[in-house]
Design an enzyme around this catalytic site. Structure first.
Site, PDB file in Angstrom:
ATOM      1  N   HIS A 139      10.576  44.208   4.881  1.00 51.88           N
ATOM      2  CA  HIS A 139      11.190  45.440   5.594  1.00 51.88           C
ATOM      3  C   HIS A 139      10.363  46.615   4.843  1.00 51.88           C
ATOM      4  O   HIS A 139      11.052  47.217   4.217  1.00 51.88           O
ATOM      5  CB  HIS A 139      12.564  45.545   5.471  1.00 51.88           C
ATOM      6  CG  HIS A 139      13.186  44.250   6.202  1.00 51.88           C
ATOM      7  ND1 HIS A 139      13.778  44.250   7.336  1.00 51.88           N
ATOM      8  CD2 HIS A 139      12.904  42.911   6.017  1.00 51.88           C
ATOM      9  CE1 HIS A 139      14.162  42.991   7.942  1.00 51.88           C
ATOM     10  NE2 HIS A 139      13.738  42.009   7.078  1.00 51.88           N
ATOM     11  N   ASP A 178      12.541  44.356  12.309  1.00 46.19           N
ATOM     12  CA  ASP A 178      14.079  43.568  11.934  1.00 46.19           C
ATOM     13  C   ASP A 178      14.108  42.557  13.155  1.00 46.19           C
ATOM     14  O   ASP A 178      14.539  42.711  14.316  1.00 46.19           O
ATOM     15  CB  ASP A 178      15.308  44.587  11.977  1.00 46.19           C
ATOM     16  CG  ASP A 178      15.381  45.459  10.875  1.00 46.19           C
ATOM     17  OD1 ASP A 178      14.167  45.539  10.067  1.00 46.19           O
ATOM     18  OD2 ASP A 178      16.197  46.187  10.655  1.00 46.19           O
ATOM     19  N   HIS A 191      17.753  38.694  10.363  1.00 41.82           N
ATOM     20  CA  HIS A 191      17.776  39.698   9.185  1.00 41.82           C
ATOM     21  C   HIS A 191      19.248  39.837   8.728  1.00 41.82           C
ATOM     22  O   HIS A 191      19.398  39.974   7.640  1.00 41.82           O
ATOM     23  CB  HIS A 191      17.155  40.889   9.458  1.00 41.82           C
ATOM     24  CG  HIS A 191      17.261  41.812   8.357  1.00 41.82           C
ATOM     25  ND1 HIS A 191      17.032  41.644   7.101  1.00 41.82           N
ATOM     26  CD2 HIS A 191      17.547  43.352   8.364  1.00 41.82           C
ATOM     27  CE1 HIS A 191      17.129  42.869   6.316  1.00 41.82           C
ATOM     28  NE2 HIS A 191      17.639  43.740   7.135  1.00 41.82           N
ATOM     29  N   HIS A 214       8.201  48.541  10.366  1.00 37.56           N
ATOM     30  CA  HIS A 214       8.483  47.339  10.054  1.00 37.56           C
ATOM     31  C   HIS A 214       9.528  46.702  11.218  1.00 37.56           C
ATOM     32  O   HIS A 214       9.896  47.730  11.849  1.00 37.56           O
ATOM     33  CB  HIS A 214       8.998  46.891   8.856  1.00 37.56           C
ATOM     34  CG  HIS A 214      10.442  47.234   8.330  1.00 37.56           C
ATOM     35  ND1 HIS A 214      10.851  48.238   7.904  1.00 37.56           N
ATOM     36  CD2 HIS A 214      11.804  46.899   8.591  1.00 37.56           C
ATOM     37  CE1 HIS A 214      12.115  48.761   7.597  1.00 37.56           C
ATOM     38  NE2 HIS A 214      12.699  47.423   8.166  1.00 37.56           N
ATOM     39  N   HIS A 241      22.506  47.045  12.724  1.00 34.14           N
ATOM     40  CA  HIS A 241      22.312  45.440  12.197  1.00 34.14           C
ATOM     41  C   HIS A 241      23.675  44.919  12.739  1.00 34.14           C
ATOM     42  O   HIS A 241      23.117  43.902  13.276  1.00 34.14           O
ATOM     43  CB  HIS A 241      22.411  45.676  10.560  1.00 34.14           C
ATOM     44  CG  HIS A 241      21.101  46.250  10.088  1.00 34.14           C
ATOM     45  ND1 HIS A 241      20.917  47.852   9.792  1.00 34.14           N
ATOM     46  CD2 HIS A 241      19.898  45.723   9.572  1.00 34.14           C
ATOM     47  CE1 HIS A 241      19.835  48.330   9.337  1.00 34.14           C
ATOM     48  NE2 HIS A 241      19.145  46.950   9.257  1.00 34.14           N
ATOM     49  N   TRP A 294     -12.229  42.659  -0.441  1.00 33.31           N
ATOM     50  CA  TRP A 294     -11.074  42.415   0.109  1.00 33.31           C
ATOM     51  C   TRP A 294      -9.930  42.531  -0.989  1.00 33.31           C
ATOM     52  O   TRP A 294     -10.226  42.553  -2.134  1.00 33.31           O
ATOM     53  CB  TRP A 294     -10.920  40.985   0.761  1.00 33.31           C
ATOM     54  CG  TRP A 294     -11.804  39.785  -0.186  1.00 33.31           C
ATOM     55  CD1 TRP A 294     -12.344  39.852  -1.511  1.00 33.31           C
ATOM     56  CD2 TRP A 294     -11.979  38.502   0.413  1.00 33.31           C
ATOM     57  NE1 TRP A 294     -12.612  38.461  -1.867  1.00 33.31           N
ATOM     58  CE2 TRP A 294     -12.484  37.708  -0.767  1.00 33.31           C
ATOM     59  CE3 TRP A 294     -11.386  37.576   1.383  1.00 33.31           C
ATOM     60  CZ2 TRP A 294     -12.629  36.484  -0.683  1.00 33.31           C
ATOM     61  CZ3 TRP A 294     -11.569  36.328   1.654  1.00 33.31           C
ATOM     62  CH2 TRP A 294     -12.223  35.645   0.695  1.00 33.31           C
ATOM     63  N   ASN A 295      -8.733  42.383  -0.608  1.00 32.58           N
ATOM     64  CA  ASN A 295      -7.494  42.757  -1.314  1.00 32.58           C
ATOM     65  C   ASN A 295      -6.507  41.497  -1.148  1.00 32.58           C
ATOM     66  O   ASN A 295      -6.493  41.059  -0.210  1.00 32.58           O
ATOM     67  CB  ASN A 295      -6.982  43.986  -1.177  1.00 32.58           C
ATOM     68  CG  ASN A 295      -7.859  45.264  -1.185  1.00 32.58           C
ATOM     69  OD1 ASN A 295      -8.605  45.412  -2.379  1.00 32.58           O
ATOM     70  ND2 ASN A 295      -8.507  45.831  -0.080  1.00 32.58           N
TER      71      ASN A 295
HETATM   72 MN    MN Z   1      14.301  46.524   8.079  1.00 32.83          MN
END
Ligand code: MN
Ligand code: MN
Lengths: 258, 258
Positions: free
Chosen positions: B71, B77, B81, B75, B209, B63-64
């Protein structure tokens, strides 16, 4: 280009004939993670660091950096998480076939048994009794063990004493049955890991890890809201982050339920 | 307890009548992230640190630890944001209604235009022409801008020169139209962010945005495989991690397509 089922999916969601149920716990610094005996390396919990929040570091935007172990909160266990599953080419978060990320779910309710006995073990016989009532578990479907453990808070969730953790989980013969006789997709739980708290004493130890992953099957841990699903009839969406060579991933699990 | 649509969903997936398409890019140290002017705080890329791999730190398990900006890679938003969306109570990764995480998608193909002009801008007129051909965009659905930008590798993806990044994106009147006239769920792209590379020069700047999030709408960036989806008829699953008060999240986006 249309498919009637997809058209109906959208309209059934709009009418409420299909409910969308979030099976995921919130991720913050209080999200509980498994602890291992101290000779092993531990997996860190969830941490968030602000990058900017409408300030001089980013006047119009808010965003954060996140970090955690792959097995944090509601999370996915890929076959490669376990040594028995390490050689499956399609056994890591980036290589699992997308078709495996949406599948029907069987929800086995052992919440009463788990309330009475924190070390309750789900056996093959119990699964067969459930099938006699609700119908056989089909190949390629999830088996979800409802324990209502997700309703526990604080120290009662990991439930640790001097002998380790006390949480319900599956027996070796249960996992053997689900893998060999039912060819399930995977096994999911409300507890912090897919195996019982005392599962390292089983033979083989940790059967939900050893046997499930050894047969290229998947795991889901720290699920919640299983009490909102029927025994059969729900479909769950379980898309892990596409981490290259990842052993698992925190993820948002969503159920579509009648 | 059954719902015929969910039964059909499982069987259509089994027959291949419904395809499952992964719209997500792999996450590793090479995953490209947006760069901001140097006066602002940067968002870190994806990093993975091994905890154990069938060794003395964990003999049976691999495992890590993972870390990244919210973002990063493919991904989500969330409205919060952006400063224009900060006051929506249901505008963060943990508070968005689960019903919004599965919805129909309209895929507008401007790949040819984007190949000819890296600063190509999708306008309201172009969207209306697309609707004349394919049908109106319904309320509560995604608009995905197909540019084939995800096929670009290396420096050609961010495509930066002395004037900044050159990537296609939507015009203010496009976003205005989608929000006010179509009440869409959100806007998704193959580029590193939902706005054009030169979008800070628009009025208002960064409309995907400023206006989308200002109206409690969602965003998706760094999608791939949009060329595998029809203009209409696909349903996409977009479940961000349930980060408490998160502004967004890397996620696995899965499409169900005819
Ligand atoms: Mn973004
Ligand atoms: Mn795990």
């Amino acid at each position: 280009m249309t498919n009637e089922t997809l058209t109906n999916l959208v309209s059934d969601m709009a009418t409420g004939a299909i409910r969308v149920v979030d099976l995921s716990v919130p991720l913050d610094e209080n999200t509980q993670v498994i602890g291992l005996p101290e000779e092993f390396e531990q997996s860190p919990g969830f941490k968030l660091e602000r990058i900017s929040q409408y300030d001089d570091k980013g006047p119009a935007w808010y965003w954060n950096k996140i970090s955690c172990g792959e097995h944090t909160g509601t999370h996915f266990d890929a076959p490669g998480h376990w040594v028995t599953g390490k050689d499956y080419n399609d056994g890591y978060t980036d290589t699992i076939a997308p078709e495996k990320l949406i599948a029907a779910a069987n929800v086995i309710d052992v919440s009463k048994e788990s309330a009475e006995d924190a070390d309750y073990v789900l056996t093959a016989d119990k699964v067969k009794a459930w099938e006699a009532e609700h119908g056989a578990i089909e190949a390629g479907t999830w088996v979800l063990m409802r324990t209502d453990w997700s309703k526990r808070t604080g120290a009662d969730f990991l439930n640790i004493d001097e002998n380790g953790s006390h949480c319900p989980g599956p027996s070796p013969d249960c996992i053997e049955y689900l893998v060999k006789e039912r060819d399930v997709l995977g096994f999911g739980v409300e507890t912090v890991g897919t195996d019982a708290g005392q599962g390292f004493h089983f033979d083989p130890p940790l059967p939900a890890h050893t046997l499930m992953h050894g047969n290229n099957k998947l795991g889901l841990a720290s699920l919640t809201n299983l009490d909102q699903l029927p025994p059969k009839g729900a479909v769950i969406v379980t898309p892990p982050l596409k981490i290259v060579n990842g052993s698992g991933s925190p993820l948002r699990v969503i159920a579509l339920a009648p």
